[in-house]
Design a protein around this motif. Structure first.
Motif, PDB file in Angstrom:
ATOM      1  N   PHE A 290       0.838  -1.314   0.099  1.00  0.00           N
ATOM      2  CA  PHE A 290      -0.017  -0.089   0.065  1.00  0.00           C
ATOM      3  C   PHE A 290       0.797   1.140  -0.061  1.00  0.00           C
ATOM      4  O   PHE A 290       0.625   2.126  -0.607  1.00  0.00           O
ATOM      5  CB  PHE A 290      -0.979   0.219   1.369  1.00  0.00           C
ATOM      6  N   ARG A 291       1.893   1.192   0.850  1.00  0.00           N
ATOM      7  CA  ARG A 291       2.685   2.418   0.754  1.00  0.00           C
ATOM      8  C   ARG A 291       4.225   1.990   0.418  1.00  0.00           C
ATOM      9  O   ARG A 291       5.098   2.641   1.054  1.00  0.00           O
ATOM     10  CB  ARG A 291       2.871   2.879   2.328  1.00  0.00           C
ATOM     11  N   GLY A 292       4.399   1.274  -0.601  1.00  0.00           N
ATOM     12  CA  GLY A 292       5.819   0.731  -1.050  1.00  0.00           C
ATOM     13  C   GLY A 292       6.460   1.992  -1.299  1.00  0.00           C
ATOM     14  O   GLY A 292       5.966   2.882  -2.299  1.00  0.00           O
ATOM     15  N   PRO A 293       7.857   2.062  -0.994  1.00  0.00           N
ATOM     16  CA  PRO A 293       8.522   3.494  -1.402  1.00  0.00           C
ATOM     17  C   PRO A 293       8.932   3.419  -2.733  1.00  0.00           C
ATOM     18  O   PRO A 293       9.345   4.529  -3.249  1.00  0.00           O
ATOM     19  CB  PRO A 293       9.736   3.468  -0.483  1.00  0.00           C
ATOM     20  N   ILE A 294       9.302   2.224  -3.483  1.00  0.00           N
ATOM     21  CA  ILE A 294       9.712   2.155  -4.901  1.00  0.00           C
ATOM     22  C   ILE A 294       8.300   2.308  -5.631  1.00  0.00           C
ATOM     23  O   ILE A 294       7.496   1.529  -5.867  1.00  0.00           O
ATOM     24  CB  ILE A 294      10.355   0.883  -5.267  1.00  0.00           C
ATOM     25  N   HIS A 295       8.521   3.638  -6.293  1.00  0.00           N
ATOM     26  CA  HIS A 295       7.022   3.812  -7.006  1.00  0.00           C
ATOM     27  C   HIS A 295       7.350   3.389  -8.515  1.00  0.00           C
ATOM     28  O   HIS A 295       6.316   3.242  -9.409  1.00  0.00           O
ATOM     29  CB  HIS A 295       6.730   5.168  -7.215  1.00  0.00           C
ATOM     30  N   ARG A 296       8.727   3.448  -9.047  1.00  0.00           N
ATOM     31  CA  ARG A 296       8.765   3.170 -10.644  1.00  0.00           C
ATOM     32  C   ARG A 296      10.194   2.629 -10.808  1.00  0.00           C
ATOM     33  O   ARG A 296      10.926   2.718  -9.829  1.00  0.00           O
ATOM     34  CB  ARG A 296       8.736   4.252 -11.398  1.00  0.00           C
ATOM     35  N   ALA A 325       0.753  -0.604  -9.850  1.00  0.00           N
ATOM     36  CA  ALA A 325       0.403  -1.961 -10.038  1.00  0.00           C
ATOM     37  C   ALA A 325      -0.179  -2.401  -8.683  1.00  0.00           C
ATOM     38  O   ALA A 325      -0.952  -3.184  -8.647  1.00  0.00           O
ATOM     39  CB  ALA A 325       1.844  -2.495 -10.506  1.00  0.00           C
ATOM     40  N   ASN A 326       0.709  -2.045  -7.574  1.00  0.00           N
ATOM     41  CA  ASN A 326       0.271  -2.749  -6.415  1.00  0.00           C
ATOM     42  C   ASN A 326      -1.220  -2.162  -5.779  1.00  0.00           C
ATOM     43  O   ASN A 326      -1.505  -2.476  -4.900  1.00  0.00           O
ATOM     44  CB  ASN A 326       1.363  -2.243  -4.978  1.00  0.00           C
ATOM     45  N   ARG A 327      -1.690  -1.254  -6.402  1.00  0.00           N
ATOM     46  CA  ARG A 327      -3.200  -0.638  -6.212  1.00  0.00           C
ATOM     47  C   ARG A 327      -4.010  -0.992  -7.164  1.00  0.00           C
ATOM     48  O   ARG A 327      -5.238  -0.596  -7.244  1.00  0.00           O
ATOM     49  CB  ARG A 327      -3.093   0.718  -5.827  1.00  0.00           C
ATOM     50  N   SER A 345      -0.045 -11.283  -0.977  1.00  0.00           N
ATOM     51  CA  SER A 345       0.947 -12.112  -1.650  1.00  0.00           C
ATOM     52  C   SER A 345       0.877 -11.592  -3.380  1.00  0.00           C
ATOM     53  O   SER A 345      -0.025 -11.596  -3.991  1.00  0.00           O
ATOM     54  CB  SER A 345       0.820 -13.514  -1.660  1.00  0.00           C
ATOM     55  N   GLY A 346       2.152 -11.531  -3.818  1.00  0.00           N
ATOM     56  CA  GLY A 346       2.175 -11.147  -5.209  1.00  0.00           C
ATOM     57  C   GLY A 346       2.490  -9.592  -5.366  1.00  0.00           C
ATOM     58  O   GLY A 346       2.669  -9.223  -6.440  1.00  0.00           O
ATOM     59  N   HIS A 347       2.417  -9.054  -4.206  1.00  0.00           N
ATOM     60  CA  HIS A 347       2.838  -7.468  -4.238  1.00  0.00           C
ATOM     61  C   HIS A 347       4.132  -7.433  -4.788  1.00  0.00           C
ATOM     62  O   HIS A 347       4.997  -8.006  -4.806  1.00  0.00           O
ATOM     63  CB  HIS A 347       2.478  -6.687  -3.101  1.00  0.00           C
ATOM     64  N   LEU A 348       4.354  -6.198  -5.255  1.00  0.00           N
ATOM     65  CA  LEU A 348       5.610  -5.872  -6.010  1.00  0.00           C
ATOM     66  C   LEU A 348       6.575  -4.575  -5.214  1.00  0.00           C
ATOM     67  O   LEU A 348       7.298  -4.028  -5.615  1.00  0.00           O
ATOM     68  CB  LEU A 348       5.446  -5.097  -7.288  1.00  0.00           C
ATOM     69  N   GLY A 349       6.107  -4.707  -3.857  1.00  0.00           N
ATOM     70  CA  GLY A 349       6.621  -3.667  -3.116  1.00  0.00           C
ATOM     71  C   GLY A 349       8.158  -3.926  -2.802  1.00  0.00           C
ATOM     72  O   GLY A 349       9.034  -2.880  -2.690  1.00  0.00           O
ATOM     73  N   PHE A 350       8.467  -5.090  -2.961  1.00  0.00           N
ATOM     74  CA  PHE A 350      10.060  -5.228  -2.973  1.00  0.00           C
ATOM     75  C   PHE A 350      10.676  -5.981  -4.511  1.00  0.00           C
ATOM     76  O   PHE A 350      11.477  -6.578  -4.434  1.00  0.00           O
ATOM     77  CB  PHE A 350      10.243  -6.597  -1.940  1.00  0.00           C
ATOM     78  N   GLY A 351      10.066  -5.520  -5.322  1.00  0.00           N
ATOM     79  CA  GLY A 351      10.412  -6.026  -6.678  1.00  0.00           C
ATOM     80  C   GLY A 351       9.776  -7.225  -7.113  1.00  0.00           C
ATOM     81  O   GLY A 351       9.055  -7.774  -6.290  1.00  0.00           O
TER      82      GLY A 351
END
Length: 417
Positions: A290-296, A325-327, A345-351
């Motif tokens: 939801f608040r992943g720091p990597i945006h692009r 993508a995460n939202r 699961s499957g979120h891209l917050g850590f790439g």
């Protein structure tokens, strides 16, 4: 994705019919209107999932839907990380195979379960001290008073940098990040970044010499030995250390700040996690979604790519919008709502894919301990109404609160002042 080509190109971002409350999305966010970009992302996913924006140098393309971003991250031969050739600086994010695999293997030694586990007591001790100071003051800026200091102290310990040099390292890391953005993304620079980068790299090489002499057991010592054994040259050794320092504190600083912000918006979760510590893990994963720091992240196409009836030409610069993508509601229903009970699961917050975040175990550790400390030491976190949240300008790879003033209520329910 296919190599089918068409001649028609879509309108530019500034030519689209944006709603009145949103200025057209820009490549360079000079006015800060994209500091909180999620409304832009939602509109782009729905109306322009393959969007083109103009810059003086070349067009830049944006992909915002989950499946498109995920597939691109898993297709490094089509979406190349080597957007600048030759690669100007040894940052892992700029390399394709085989150099990427060789260099990643070196950095990965920093983030084995054993290496990360060794840091746990240090993170907890420093975090407790920082939070106690904030409580004594009734609150403060969660970024400058807590998250930035904790993340810098942690990565400095991993690299075995003298404590008295950490502030200098912070200045240099900001400068090299600016320099990196100039080289890799044509972002605006400044007059000092290049010289500061040279100073930073010279310092790091001298530090590696010291670590080698002292036979340091820190990860910095491991890199020093690989350098002396000829497995890394001077440029690679110093620049890899700089990459680890920048990547090791910047994103974690923002992710932990997101925890403060989330608890201010959903205060009932402080009590829930205090009573149910097992729920901290899903909280952290949902936070990364939801608040992943990597945006692009930036890629360059090696062949024409067709998506949603639009063809991105070969050789195009493409920004894969991870935070959008995460939202994406098609993957995460009601994706603009924080819900720690969802399946994240499957979120891209850590790439994702070969460039998944090598430092994810450390980021999870620091954030988990921070959440534990917040839930055990505090009854309530409130945003300070006298200070607005200041977000990073939205042309960075990472994004989130740059300044986040909070008021902290200790467990006895009184505001310490």
């Amino acid at each position: 994705m296919s190599d089918h080509t068409t001649t028609a190109l879509p309108p530019y971002s500034h030519e689209l019919n944006w709603p009145e409350n949103l200025v057209p999305f820009k490549v360079i966010d000079e006015d800060g209107s994209q500091g909180y970009p999620y409304p832009h992302y939602a509109w782009m996913r729905e109306n322009a999932p393959v969007m083109r924006a103009a810059t003086p140098g070349a067009d830049v393309w944006f992909l915002t839907r989950y499946e498109d971003v995920r597939k691109a991250l898993r297709a490094p031969k089509i979406f190349s990380s080597e957007v600048v050739t030759p690669v100007p600086i040894t940052f892992l994010t700029l390399f394709d195979a085989p150099n990427h695999a060789r260099l990643r293997k070196v950095v990965a030694r920093a983030f084995t379960p054993k290496s990360v586990g060794i840091m746990e007591d240090r993170v907890r001790t420093i975090g407790t001290d920082l939070l106690e100071k904030m409580i004594e003051n009734g609150g403060g800026d969660a970024v400058s008073d807590y998250t930035l200091q904790l993340s810098m102290a942690t990565i400095s310990g991993i690299l075995d940098v003298p404590a008295e040099d950490v502030e200098k390292m912070k200045f240099w890391s900001d400068e090299i990040f600016t320099y990196f953005a100039q080289l890799a993304r044509n972002a605006p620079g400044n007059d000092t970044a290049a010289e500061s980068t040279r100073d930073f790299l010279a310092y790091l090489l001298n530090n590696l010499e010291r670590l080698y002499r002292e036979e340091s057991e820190a990860v910095g010592g491991h890199i020093a030995r690989m350098w002396k054994e000829g497995l890394l040259n001077d440029k690679e050794a110093s620049e890899l250390c700089s990459f680890m320092f920048v990547a090791g504190h910047d994103t974690t600083t923002l992710l932990m700040a997101g925890a403060f912000q989330q608890f201010s918006e959903t205060p009932e979760l402080l009590h829930r996690l205090r009573e149910n510590p097992a729920d901290i893990e899903p909280f952290v994963e949902e936070l990364a979604r939801f608040r992943g720091p990597i945006h692009r992240t930036v890629r360059k196409t090696t062949e024409p790519v067709e998506l949603h009836g639009v063809t991105i030409p070969e050789g195009s610069i493409v920004r894969l919008m991870i935070a959008s993508a995460n939202r994406d509601h098609t993957k995460f229903p009601d994706g603009d709502t924080f819900d720690m009970d969802r399946d994240s699961s499957g979120h891209l917050g850590f790439g994702h894919g070969v460039h998944s975040c090598v430092g994810a175990p450390l980021a999870r550790l620091e954030t988990t301990i921070t959440v534990e400390l917040l839930t055990t030491m505090l009854e309530r976190i409130e945003l300070d109404p006298d200070h607005a949240i200041e977000y990073m300008k939205g042309n960075n790879i990472s994004n989130g609160p740059n300044v986040l003033h909070v008021r902290l209520h200790s467990r006895d329910r009184s505001l310490v002042s």
